[in-house]
Design a protein around this motif. Sequence first.
Motif, mmCIF file in Angstrom:
data_model
loop_
_atom_site.group_PDB
_atom_site.id
_atom_site.type_symbol
_atom_site.label_atom_id
_atom_site.label_comp_id
_atom_site.label_asym_id
_atom_site.label_seq_id
_atom_site.Cartn_x
_atom_site.Cartn_y
_atom_site.Cartn_z
ATOM 1 N N GLY A 4 0.817 -1.215 0.000
ATOM 2 C CA GLY A 4 0.000 0.000 0.000
ATOM 3 C C GLY A 4 0.846 1.258 0.000
ATOM 4 O O GLY A 4 1.593 1.511 -0.948
ATOM 5 N N ASP A 5 0.747 2.045 1.080
ATOM 6 C CA ASP A 5 1.495 3.297 1.209
ATOM 7 C C ASP A 5 2.980 3.102 0.913
ATOM 8 O O ASP A 5 3.547 2.066 1.241
ATOM 9 N N ARG A 6 3.607 4.122 0.342
ATOM 10 C CA ARG A 6 5.038 4.037 0.020
ATOM 11 C C ARG A 6 5.824 5.019 0.874
ATOM 12 O O ARG A 6 5.509 6.210 0.884
ATOM 13 N N LEU A 7 6.847 4.521 1.526
ATOM 14 C CA LEU A 7 7.747 5.399 2.273
ATOM 15 C C LEU A 7 8.821 5.902 1.326
ATOM 16 O O LEU A 7 9.535 5.119 0.706
ATOM 17 N N ARG A 8 8.932 7.219 1.200
ATOM 18 C CA ARG A 8 9.907 7.822 0.289
ATOM 19 C C ARG A 8 10.869 8.673 1.113
ATOM 20 O O ARG A 8 10.445 9.560 1.853
ATOM 21 N N VAL A 9 12.146 8.378 0.983
ATOM 22 C CA VAL A 9 13.142 9.106 1.763
ATOM 23 C C VAL A 9 13.956 9.995 0.827
ATOM 24 O O VAL A 9 14.557 9.507 -0.137
ATOM 25 N N PHE A 10 13.927 11.292 1.091
ATOM 26 C CA PHE A 10 14.653 12.253 0.258
ATOM 27 C C PHE A 10 15.811 12.843 1.059
ATOM 28 O O PHE A 10 16.029 12.464 2.213
ATOM 29 N N ASP A 11 16.534 13.767 0.451
ATOM 30 C CA ASP A 11 17.717 14.359 1.087
ATOM 31 C C ASP A 11 17.465 14.783 2.524
ATOM 32 O O ASP A 11 18.211 14.436 3.430
ATOM 33 N N ARG A 12 16.416 15.579 2.712
ATOM 34 C CA ARG A 12 16.256 16.223 4.011
ATOM 35 C C ARG A 12 14.860 16.008 4.607
ATOM 36 O O ARG A 12 14.487 16.670 5.562
ATOM 37 N N TYR A 13 14.082 15.129 3.991
ATOM 38 C CA TYR A 13 12.761 14.828 4.555
ATOM 39 C C TYR A 13 12.334 13.437 4.104
ATOM 40 O O TYR A 13 12.913 12.866 3.163
ATOM 41 N N ALA A 14 11.355 12.885 4.788
ATOM 42 C CA ALA A 14 10.773 11.609 4.372
ATOM 43 C C ALA A 14 9.271 11.795 4.266
ATOM 44 O O ALA A 14 8.676 12.608 4.983
ATOM 45 N N SER A 15 8.660 11.039 3.352
ATOM 46 C CA SER A 15 7.227 11.174 3.100
ATOM 47 C C SER A 15 6.613 9.788 3.012
ATOM 48 O O SER A 15 7.164 8.903 2.360
ATOM 49 N N LEU A 16 5.492 9.590 3.691
ATOM 50 C CA LEU A 16 4.738 8.355 3.482
ATOM 51 C C LEU A 16 3.618 8.705 2.518
ATOM 52 O O LEU A 16 2.752 9.537 2.835
ATOM 53 N N ASN A 23 -1.822 11.575 -2.202
ATOM 54 C CA ASN A 23 -1.289 12.675 -1.402
ATOM 55 C C ASN A 23 -0.312 12.046 -0.422
ATOM 56 O O ASN A 23 -0.474 10.873 -0.063
ATOM 57 N N PRO A 24 0.677 12.821 0.062
ATOM 58 C CA PRO A 24 1.423 12.278 1.192
ATOM 59 C C PRO A 24 0.477 12.093 2.374
ATOM 60 O O PRO A 24 -0.533 12.791 2.489
ATOM 61 N N ARG A 25 0.779 11.110 3.216
ATOM 62 C CA ARG A 25 0.016 10.947 4.455
ATOM 63 C C ARG A 25 0.661 11.840 5.522
ATOM 64 O O ARG A 25 -0.019 12.495 6.280
ATOM 65 N N TRP A 26 1.989 11.845 5.554
ATOM 66 C CA TRP A 26 2.734 12.762 6.414
ATOM 67 C C TRP A 26 4.113 12.957 5.810
ATOM 68 O O TRP A 26 4.608 12.100 5.069
ATOM 69 N N VAL A 27 4.710 14.104 6.150
ATOM 70 C CA VAL A 27 6.070 14.420 5.723
ATOM 71 C C VAL A 27 6.814 14.854 6.978
ATOM 72 O O VAL A 27 6.313 15.682 7.740
ATOM 73 N N ILE A 28 7.977 14.278 7.211
ATOM 74 C CA ILE A 28 8.726 14.617 8.421
ATOM 75 C C ILE A 28 10.057 15.262 8.039
ATOM 76 O O ILE A 28 10.687 14.859 7.063
ATOM 77 N N GLU A 29 10.443 16.280 8.789
ATOM 78 C CA GLU A 29 11.720 16.965 8.529
ATOM 79 C C GLU A 29 12.319 17.415 9.851
ATOM 80 O O GLU A 29 11.623 17.528 10.864
ATOM 81 N N HIS A 30 13.608 17.654 9.822
ATOM 82 C CA HIS A 30 14.358 18.056 11.009
ATOM 83 C C HIS A 30 15.029 19.390 10.719
ATOM 84 O O HIS A 30 15.726 19.531 9.717
ATOM 85 N N LEU A 31 14.787 20.369 11.578
ATOM 86 C CA LEU A 31 15.336 21.707 11.353
ATOM 87 C C LEU A 31 16.262 22.111 12.496
ATOM 88 O O LEU A 31 15.998 21.802 13.659
#
Lengths: 319, 319
Positions: A4-16, A23-31
């Motif tokens: 089902g849902d896909r976890l996508r990991v990018f340079d500075r954030y991840a998105s499910l 649509n993304p379900r959530w996007v997480i980032e660290h600042l």
Amino acid sequence: MPLGDRLRVFDRYASLVDVRLRNPRWVIEHLTAASLQGAGSRGNSQFVEDEGIEPRFRARLSDYRGSGYDRGHMAPASNHKASQQAMDATFTLSNTCPQVGEGFNRDYWARFERWVQSCTKQYDDVWVVTGPLYLPRPVAPGAKDWVMQHPMLGQAPHLMAVPTHFFKLILAEKKETGGKKSTVAAAAFVMPNCPIAESDPMTAYAVPLSALEEAAGLVFFPKLIGDAERGTVDAAALLWQARGRKALLQGGEKHQPVLLEGPVSRNALPPAKGKAAAGRPTTPIGHMCDSVSCVLPAKEFWKTTKTVKNPRSSKSLGA
Amino acid sequence: MPLGDRLRVFDRYASLVDVRLRNPRWVIEHLTAASLQGAGSRGNSQFVEDEGIEPRFRARLSDYRGSGYDRGHMAPASNHKASQQAMDATFTLSNTCPQVGEGFNRDYWARFERWVQSCTKQYDDVWVVTGPLYLPRPVAPGAKDWVMQHPMLGQAPHLMAVPTHFFKLILAEKKETGGKKSTVAAAAFVMPNCPIAESDPMTAYAVPLSALEEAAGLVFFPKLIGDAERGTVDAAALLWQARGRKALLQGGEKHQPVLLEGPVSRNALPPAKGKAAAGRPTTPIGHMCDSVSCVLPAKEFWKTTKTVKNPRSSKSLGA
């Protein structure tokens, strides 16, 4: 098992990515204060489809085209100037949702994103989870029956949902220094996907963490935030929300924003008796607004900086 | 990472629970001719909430109460008579969705479930994935714009979605015997959550696997079914669907069921050029209806067996 849902990991954030609603379900980032600096420029970035997801499941540029909705960033571009590559990565459609442009993405929401950045002045580490919500509403004002209803964009059967609301959950930590213990604060905000009056206090959009979790079907930072910590944050959120809503009413706003109810679990989980999260019994979690000024920067704050033009006025619209 | 959907593993089935919509996302079970036998009796089973999910996220008995909807099993009770414990486990609300009772759960859908059981006569192993769908519809007949709309049950903010449709994906294998190669067949069906006319041929509800996958946001058996196999099943499904729909029209049915469109990926993925799933290049996958008679058992088939009363007439209703 079905995939089902896909976890996508990018340079500075991840998105499910929710491949049903595209649509993304959530996007997480660290600042951090340092991570906000850099030479990345959105002028050099282009919106692109996420090639890590099969064409039949991914959000498409054509879904937005002519829809009137902005391709609204969940992890804002301006949080990821560290490198051009990091900024470019925020322009994949696995980081965007259809957002109302005028009065929301280009105005109130942009000011809110800037406020989140300002939290790095006081906190060493700021974690932000951003995402869409699809909130049901009564079938008629005051009715007992509820309905889920929101537009779908694109060409059937490949359709993309338009969220009714957006959330941000912020968790911030100030490290131990000079004998002073570390402090942790959290706050949840939910805003409707529509123009919001410039003068609305942002605290009117503060919601109990538990209410957000129950609406989103998500538990945030379960190892750090137990029932006891959640109860403390929830109680403070309700106070801030009440203060903000009062200001709304005093101002006689025509637009009464759709706000989340108090948490269903509030009565069932008094803070004093709640279970603390394992492993961090000595760090109580306060509400962000108790330690940081929860006041948005001015409308069109970018006019007072180097950028004179609204940075997202033309490029965000899926035209 | 935020914690979302919950995977729940029971005696004889597993369920991925969508804690936002408080419905299972999918339920998977494995059937054989032998596994259908046993002394388990639904008379001894009671619907129960799933205590493996926190109260604030789980489906509740009270959500169904007075709603008029049945607590419709995804993995049917009658598939799990092997032990009373296995049957009881099918009565947890992580295995149920709000289903229309009269004309659907107690009639057409029950006959469809019985048909699935009959597949074990011809196939050694039958895997079944069942779940809810929330299909958007045009805002008005023939309109270009689409909307998602479905009722929500329960007390706000703790609400449970009422699906618009339900699906079953069946994958069946006949083992190699006496020099005869093993055969594998698959089929997908989607039915609206409303009364369905007794005379509707079940093939009218056959859909391309890819269309189901794109509507559900799921890929089924990705290691077994590649693009090539999916293309073959899709092409056959469209033929069977056309045959079934023709019969509907000839019968002059007043109730024109909502049917899925052909697959969006059909043109993009011709079977001949599609990628075969890794590891099983020698087993082509046919459509179930090409090897098993896709005709439902008679209405009230249970009257011809030991059970005289409709087994789900009183207990399923969340009264």
